[in-house]
Structure formats: C-alpha cells, structure tokens
Write an enzyme that holds these catalytic residues in place. Sequence first.
Site, PDB file in Angstrom:
ATOM      1  N   GLU A 107      14.617 -72.444  44.279  1.00 53.94           N
ATOM      2  CA  GLU A 107      15.700 -72.066  43.385  1.00 53.94           C
ATOM      3  C   GLU A 107      16.530 -73.265  42.978  1.00 53.94           C
ATOM      4  O   GLU A 107      16.753 -74.171  43.776  1.00 53.94           O
ATOM      5  CB  GLU A 107      16.640 -71.107  44.104  1.00 53.94           C
ATOM      6  N   CYS A 142      22.796 -77.219  41.335  1.00 55.46           N
ATOM      7  CA  CYS A 142      22.520 -77.176  42.770  1.00 55.46           C
ATOM      8  C   CYS A 142      21.009 -77.152  42.957  1.00 55.46           C
ATOM      9  O   CYS A 142      20.334 -76.255  42.457  1.00 55.46           O
ATOM     10  CB  CYS A 142      23.166 -75.912  43.346  1.00 55.46           C
ATOM     11  N   CYS A 154      13.395 -73.365  54.980  1.00 54.35           N
ATOM     12  CA  CYS A 154      14.188 -74.254  55.841  1.00 54.35           C
ATOM     13  C   CYS A 154      13.841 -73.979  57.292  1.00 54.35           C
ATOM     14  O   CYS A 154      13.519 -72.854  57.662  1.00 54.35           O
ATOM     15  CB  CYS A 154      15.682 -74.029  55.615  1.00 54.35           C
ATOM     16  N   CYS A 160      20.055 -71.288  60.522  1.00 52.55           N
ATOM     17  CA  CYS A 160      21.477 -70.944  60.548  1.00 52.55           C
ATOM     18  C   CYS A 160      21.609 -69.422  60.353  1.00 52.55           C
ATOM     19  O   CYS A 160      20.944 -68.841  59.502  1.00 52.55           O
ATOM     20  CB  CYS A 160      22.225 -71.691  59.429  1.00 52.55           C
ATOM     21  N   CYS A 169      22.424 -67.860  56.759  1.00 51.39           N
ATOM     22  CA  CYS A 169      21.761 -68.399  55.572  1.00 51.39           C
ATOM     23  C   CYS A 169      20.475 -67.653  55.275  1.00 51.39           C
ATOM     24  O   CYS A 169      19.647 -67.440  56.161  1.00 51.39           O
ATOM     25  CB  CYS A 169      21.469 -69.882  55.765  1.00 51.39           C
ATOM     26  N   CYS A 207      22.710 -69.604  48.651  1.00 52.72           N
ATOM     27  CA  CYS A 207      21.602 -70.267  49.299  1.00 52.72           C
ATOM     28  C   CYS A 207      20.399 -69.359  49.625  1.00 52.72           C
ATOM     29  O   CYS A 207      20.466 -68.551  50.543  1.00 52.72           O
ATOM     30  CB  CYS A 207      22.195 -70.820  50.599  1.00 52.72           C
TER      31      CYS A 207
HETATM   32  N1  SAH Z   1      21.023 -77.558  54.725  1.00 49.95           N
HETATM   33  C1  SAH Z   1      22.143 -78.126  54.013  1.00 49.95           C
HETATM   34  C2  SAH Z   1      22.188 -77.795  52.534  1.00 49.95           C
HETATM   35  C3  SAH Z   1      21.878 -76.361  52.133  1.00 49.95           C
HETATM   36  S1  SAH Z   1      23.103 -75.138  52.519  1.00 49.95           S
HETATM   37  C4  SAH Z   1      23.446 -77.733  54.697  1.00 49.95           C
HETATM   38  O1  SAH Z   1      23.404 -76.949  55.631  1.00 49.95           O
HETATM   39  O2  SAH Z   1      24.495 -78.243  54.338  1.00 49.95           O
HETATM   40  C5  SAH Z   1      24.433 -75.496  51.427  1.00 49.95           C
HETATM   41  C6  SAH Z   1      25.756 -74.873  51.845  1.00 49.95           C
HETATM   42  O3  SAH Z   1      25.700 -73.443  51.712  1.00 49.95           O
HETATM   43  C7  SAH Z   1      26.132 -75.161  53.283  1.00 49.95           C
HETATM   44  O4  SAH Z   1      27.451 -75.610  53.364  1.00 49.95           O
HETATM   45  C8  SAH Z   1      25.976 -73.814  53.964  1.00 49.95           C
HETATM   46  O5  SAH Z   1      26.823 -73.714  55.083  1.00 49.95           O
HETATM   47  C9  SAH Z   1      26.322 -72.848  52.835  1.00 49.95           C
HETATM   48  N2  SAH Z   1      25.800 -71.489  52.999  1.00 49.95           N
HETATM   49  C10 SAH Z   1      24.617 -71.127  53.518  1.00 49.95           C
HETATM   50  N3  SAH Z   1      24.489 -69.781  53.521  1.00 49.95           N
HETATM   51  C11 SAH Z   1      25.616 -69.286  52.981  1.00 49.95           C
HETATM   52  C12 SAH Z   1      26.091 -67.970  52.701  1.00 49.95           C
HETATM   53  N4  SAH Z   1      25.368 -66.899  52.989  1.00 49.95           N
HETATM   54  N5  SAH Z   1      27.324 -67.844  52.140  1.00 49.95           N
HETATM   55  C13 SAH Z   1      28.064 -68.929  51.831  1.00 49.95           C
HETATM   56  N6  SAH Z   1      27.661 -70.186  52.057  1.00 49.95           N
HETATM   57  C14 SAH Z   1      26.457 -70.378  52.634  1.00 49.95           C
END
Ligand code: SAH
Length: 374
Positions: free
Chosen positions: A96, A132, A139, A143, A146, A362
């Site tokens: 994406e 973005c 990944c 997390c 995510c 994300c």
């Molecule tokens: N792996 C990297 C970049 C991708 S995530 C990282 O972790 O920074 C990009 C951002 O989106 C990160 O700050 C992450 O914490 C946030 N993010 C991920 N899932 C999310 C969600 N469901 N709602 C809001 N922000 C989210």
Amino acid sequence: MAEAPTTALLGLSLQELTRVAQEAGQPAYRGRQLFKAIYRQKVNSPQEISSLPQGFRSQLIAQGFSVGRPRIESQFRSRDGTLRYLIGLADGQSVETVWMPRGDGGEAGDGSEAGRELETEARKQKNRATICVSSQVGCALDCQFCLTALLGIKRNLTAGEIVGQIAVVFEERQVSLPRDRVNLVFMGMGEPFLNYENFLRAVRLLVEGVGLAESRMTVSTAGVVPRIYDLGRETVRPKLAISLNAPNDRLRSQLMPINRKWNLAALMRAAREFPLRNRERLTFEYVLFDQRNDSAGHARELVELIRGTRSKVNLIALNPGPGIALETPAEARVLAFQRILIDAGVPTFIRRPRGRDIFAACGQLKRTLELEAS
Ligand code: SAH
C-alpha cells in the site's frame, strides 16, 4: 504463456545505468539520459525513452531490460481526500501507498461531482501532500496494534519497488518537482530498518533521480537500535522518527515485542546520540490506546523518558481494525494527554486519523481485502 524475466532499470543508480550504456557500446552520457528518463519521466518501457537512439532502445529490450514500474491495482478515496493505492509488484505481491493532501490543495475532493471539479481546479495549483510508502511486503515485528503485523513478513521490497511506488503515484497525481511540496514518510507497511540497504538506496535515488529533498523525508522505526546508529552516519539521510507507543519497558514489551530485544534504555541512548542537523528534531510517535498507555501517569512518564532530547511528539489515537484487541481513546483523553506534554514544554501534535472510511491505517487496506477474499 509466462513472460520472460526482465531486469528492472528502476532501482539502478546513475553509475550502474552508465555501465549499462557503456556495455552496449554507447557513450557514457547515455547513462545520464537513461537515469533522467527512468526517474523523472513517465516511461513504462525502454521503447518510450525518446531521448535515446532507436537502436539502443531495441538493444535494451533485446537484453531483457524493462523499466520495472509497479502498477496501481486499485485505488480508494476517503471523504477527507486521502487516497489509498494498492500497488502490484512483478511477482504478484502487493503493498500500500497512501497519499494525504494537505491544506488548500486536493482536500477539496470529497468524491462528489462538485468536489471533483474543485479538485481539478486545485490540481492546477500546487500539490501539497504527504506520501506514505511501504518498505516490506508485510512485517515481522508483530506489534499488537498494527494490521500489517497480522500479514506476517512476506519479503523485502527492492529499492526499485520502493521508488516505484512514488513514481506511479506521482504520475497519477501529476506531481511536478520542485514546484509541488510533497513530504515523504516511510511509514507504510514494514519496518524500513529491517530492509536497510534497499531503503537507503531508495533514498539516494529519490534525492538524485526523482529530485525529492532529504529534508522532506522521514523514516520511522519501531526501534531497530543498531540501524539508528547507522543512519546517523549517513551523509544523505531522511529525518528520524521513533515509534515509542509506551513510556516503560513492561508496557512496551507487551505492545511491541521488539522491545524485548532492544529495550527503552538502549533505544533512548541511540536517540540521544543521534547526530541532529541544524534545526532538526527527532520525532517520537505515540499511538494512544484507551486505558492502556493514555493516562496522565503515562504522559508524565513519557515526559521523563524523553527529557533533554531535541524532539517533538506526534500523538495518534489508535486506528482500530479487525483482529486488534485494543480500543481508541475518546478525544478528551487524547487532548488531556497532549496538555500534560505541552505544559512540560514538549512540542506535541495530534495526528488526525486519515481516511478511516477507507481503512487507511498501516496495513489496513490489504488486510481488509484479504479478509474479504477468505
Ligand atoms: N515499522 C515502522 C514504520 C511503519 S508503522 C514503525 O513502527 O515506525 C508507522 C506508524 O504507524 C508507527 O508509528 C506505528 O506505531 C503507527 N501505527 C501502526 N498501527 C497503527 C494503528 N492501528 N493506528 C494508529 N497508528 C498505527
């Protein structure tokens, strides 16, 4: 019939393209023409590179070279103007890329007839937007909040595939540099620092080829500490954002398993030692989860954790999704959290959730499509 495998020109540096030209018996300056055509013009095949002699174009094709641009497979438009692209790669995988207009420009588009007209008007003016981009298919980091995590890791993107996302979206949005003000964030699918070489190669191609300033790029990491030190040593590099999401190890290890490998002490040491340029700041990102990491106590802990760093904090309320066992806090809790940080002297911004109606967090689009397909 399967197509014969080709070598993508997209992803090759000026030096490498010069070598391609010279090996084909062409003068070195043809390499620069190739470089310009691949990164600045919208060519889809060597045949379309009109600055090159016909013989050289045919030779490139005969030798199995293609431009290697990915395709926009589908596109979703949010009421707030956010556009979400599903980008198809040569091996059938997809990632994406999200386009978020800012301010006056494209946000006029609300999907209605009148909105579309307004948008066409706006596009004649400057494009102001943030793009973005993804760095991996899926990944590995898992997390808990995510959606990309739920896909697992499929593979790394090549540098050409990273730059390709930008090339096709810039074409579709009619971006022209340096006229337009486009910021780029490596915050799509994947962890850029687990695909460090290709990520960095893409950054160099974006600066030298596409013409995007490094000061307009930000890379976000979940905390791959050794690569933070590496990034600090690069001469051409984006700004750094760190996804904190919790102010202590107990909570962070629950939410982000990577914290068990590199804990907050190690992460914050790397952040403190990161060599900032003039007027540059680190960004700490903090996703707020209702009743988990969003209390006044957590805010005060966060203030202590980042004390003394030259930084700002971006808060974002969780974008909820299927399979995520966390909840979005009410607006008042987000504002109260921000107030504590601001009162402690920390510049703190609330990131507006963008494109919620089209699942623009994300990994959400791809995940949603997968669920629909199963
Ligand atoms: N792996 C990297 C970049 C991708 S995530 C990282 O972790 O920074 C990009 C951002 O989106 C990160 O700050 C992450 O914490 C946030 N993010 C991920 N899932 C999310 C969600 N469901 N709602 C809001 N922000 C989210």
